[in-house]
Design a protein around this motif. Structure first.
Motif, PDB file in Angstrom:
ATOM      1  N   ASN A   1      21.132  46.884  26.533  1.00 21.95           N
ATOM      2  CA  ASN A   1      22.204  46.741  25.544  1.00 21.95           C
ATOM      3  C   ASN A   1      22.011  45.457  24.741  1.00 21.95           C
ATOM      4  OD1 ASN A   1      24.172  48.942  25.979  1.00 21.95           O
ATOM      5  ND2 ASN A   1      24.324  48.073  28.037  1.00 21.95           N
TER       6      ASN A   1
ATOM      7  N   GLY B   1      21.745  50.087  23.598  1.00 26.07           N
ATOM      8  CA  GLY B   1      23.155  50.354  23.314  1.00 26.07           C
ATOM      9  C   GLY B   1      23.869  49.089  22.883  1.00 26.07           C
ATOM     10  N   GLU B   2      25.193  49.180  22.953  1.00 26.16           N
ATOM     11  CA  GLU B   2      26.027  48.096  22.400  1.00 26.16           C
ATOM     12  C   GLU B   2      26.331  47.034  23.460  1.00 26.16           C
ATOM     13  OE1 GLU B   2      29.350  49.923  20.410  1.00 26.16           O
ATOM     14  OE2 GLU B   2      30.674  48.313  21.054  1.00 26.16           O
ATOM     15  N   ALA B   3      27.055  47.437  24.471  1.00 27.41           N
ATOM     16  CA  ALA B   3      27.522  46.497  25.501  1.00 27.41           C
ATOM     17  C   ALA B   3      27.984  47.310  26.701  1.00 27.41           C
ATOM     18  CB  ALA B   3      28.681  45.670  24.965  1.00 27.41           C
ATOM     19  N   PRO B   4      27.971  46.718  27.878  1.00 29.31           N
ATOM     20  CA  PRO B   4      28.423  47.459  29.060  1.00 29.31           C
ATOM     21  C   PRO B   4      29.895  47.858  28.947  1.00 29.31           C
ATOM     22  CG  PRO B   4      27.415  45.342  29.671  1.00 29.31           C
ATOM     23  CD  PRO B   4      27.541  45.353  28.195  1.00 29.31           C
ATOM     24  N   GLY B   5      30.216  49.003  29.511  1.00 26.23           N
ATOM     25  CA  GLY B   5      31.608  49.421  29.658  1.00 26.23           C
ATOM     26  C   GLY B   5      32.066  49.117  31.080  1.00 26.23           C
TER      27      GLY B   5
ATOM     28  N   HIS C   1      26.054  56.979  19.027  1.00 26.34           N
ATOM     29  CA  HIS C   1      26.351  56.482  20.374  1.00 26.34           C
ATOM     30  C   HIS C   1      26.952  57.641  21.179  1.00 26.34           C
ATOM     31  CE1 HIS C   1      27.970  54.207  23.665  1.00 26.34           C
ATOM     32  NE2 HIS C   1      27.359  53.138  23.226  1.00 26.34           N
TER      33      HIS C   1
ATOM     34  N   GLU D   1      29.642  50.233  33.959  1.00 29.15           N
ATOM     35  CA  GLU D   1      28.408  49.443  33.909  1.00 29.15           C
ATOM     36  C   GLU D   1      28.672  48.029  34.445  1.00 29.15           C
ATOM     37  OE1 GLU D   1      29.605  51.257  31.303  1.00 29.15           O
ATOM     38  OE2 GLU D   1      28.134  52.895  31.388  1.00 29.15           O
TER      39      GLU D   1
ATOM     40  N   PHE E   1      24.648  52.300  31.008  1.00 27.91           N
ATOM     41  CA  PHE E   1      24.834  53.730  30.770  1.00 27.91           C
ATOM     42  C   PHE E   1      24.929  54.557  32.065  1.00 27.91           C
ATOM     43  CE2 PHE E   1      23.590  52.391  26.536  1.00 27.91           C
ATOM     44  CZ  PHE E   1      24.493  53.111  25.773  1.00 27.91           C
TER      45      PHE E   1
HETATM   46  N1  URA Z   1      28.037  51.890  26.112  1.00 24.39           N
HETATM   47  C1  URA Z   1      27.020  51.058  25.792  1.00 24.39           C
HETATM   48  O1  URA Z   1      26.782  50.758  24.629  1.00 24.39           O
HETATM   49  N2  URA Z   1      26.264  50.595  26.784  1.00 24.39           N
HETATM   50  C2  URA Z   1      26.465  50.910  28.065  1.00 24.39           C
HETATM   51  O2  URA Z   1      25.699  50.438  28.916  1.00 24.39           O
HETATM   52  C3  URA Z   1      27.526  51.778  28.368  1.00 24.39           C
HETATM   53  C4  URA Z   1      28.305  52.252  27.375  1.00 24.39           C
END
Ligand code: URA
Length: 191
Positions: free
Chosen positions: A82, A42-46, A156, A49, A56
């Motif tokens: 991520n 994925g992209e990055a923690p929200g 996503h 997370e 996720f």
């Molecule tokens: N979106 C993401 O790209 N990664 C995560 O871990 C959570 C949300």
């Protein structure tokens, strides 16, 4: 091998490679089977997370779980990580310098796990891992061979929450991923 992965996780935990270390609660290294044949990026923690240190696990993650369940891929058999290991404030897009500072961790994760397939979750991961001009609407579900890795990208899950009409295409892509994985071998651990 998972010892090396654990060592990398420890290194990541104390990383101060970019300014996101100032605002993070936890680093979010990755979760899942260290012998996975299928890896999601994925992209990055929200927010969730960042609070829990696991990728996720928020609303988008729960939707991802539902798709995995729908196509019979157990979450415990895959590895999820991520591009960025720390949450960007207000979930803004990662900055190029943040990706550059962080991408070494993902490269090492891929080298240690050696999955057969890598699935990018969304445009940001696909632009970083597949090609810089990746267009998610036109190119999701297409296969790309990059070195020894077979790669594709899907929407996503957060994009599916914003636009549920995309869920049908997501299901088709996920079925295709499952079928391709089964062509390699029945879903089971690497030996
Ligand atoms: N979106 C993401 O790209 N990664 C995560 O871990 C959570 C949300």
């Amino acid at each position: 091998m998972s010892t090396e992965l654990d060592a990398l996780r420890q290194k990541c935990k104390s990383c101060r490679g970019c300014s996101l270390c100032e605002t993070r609660t936890n680093t979010v290294f990755g979760v899942g089977n260290p012998n996975a044949r299928l890896m999601f990026v994925g992209e990055a923690p929200g927010e969730q997370e960042d609070l829990r240190g696991i990728p996720f696990v928020g609303k988008a993650g729960q939707l991802l779980d539902r798709f995995l369940y729908a196509v019979d891929i157990p979450r415990e058999e895959v590895y999820i990580a991520n591009v960025l290991k720390c949450r960007p404030p207000s979930n803004r897009d990662p900055l190029p310098e943040e990706e550059d500072a962080c991408i070494g961790y993902l490269r090492e994760q891929v080298r240690l796990i050696r999955p057969q397939m890598i699935v990018c979750l969304g445009r940001i991961a696909a632009m970083r891992l597949i090609k810089p001009d990746f267009r998610i609407t036109a190119e999701h579900g297409k296969w790309f061979q990059k070195g020894s890795y077979l790669m594709t990208a899907v929407y996503h899950p957060a994009a599916l929450l914003r636009d549920p009409r995309k869920k049908e295409e997501m299901l088709e892509d996920m079925k295709m991923i499952r079928d391709r994985l089964r062509e390699f071998a029945p879903l089971a651990e690497n030996s």
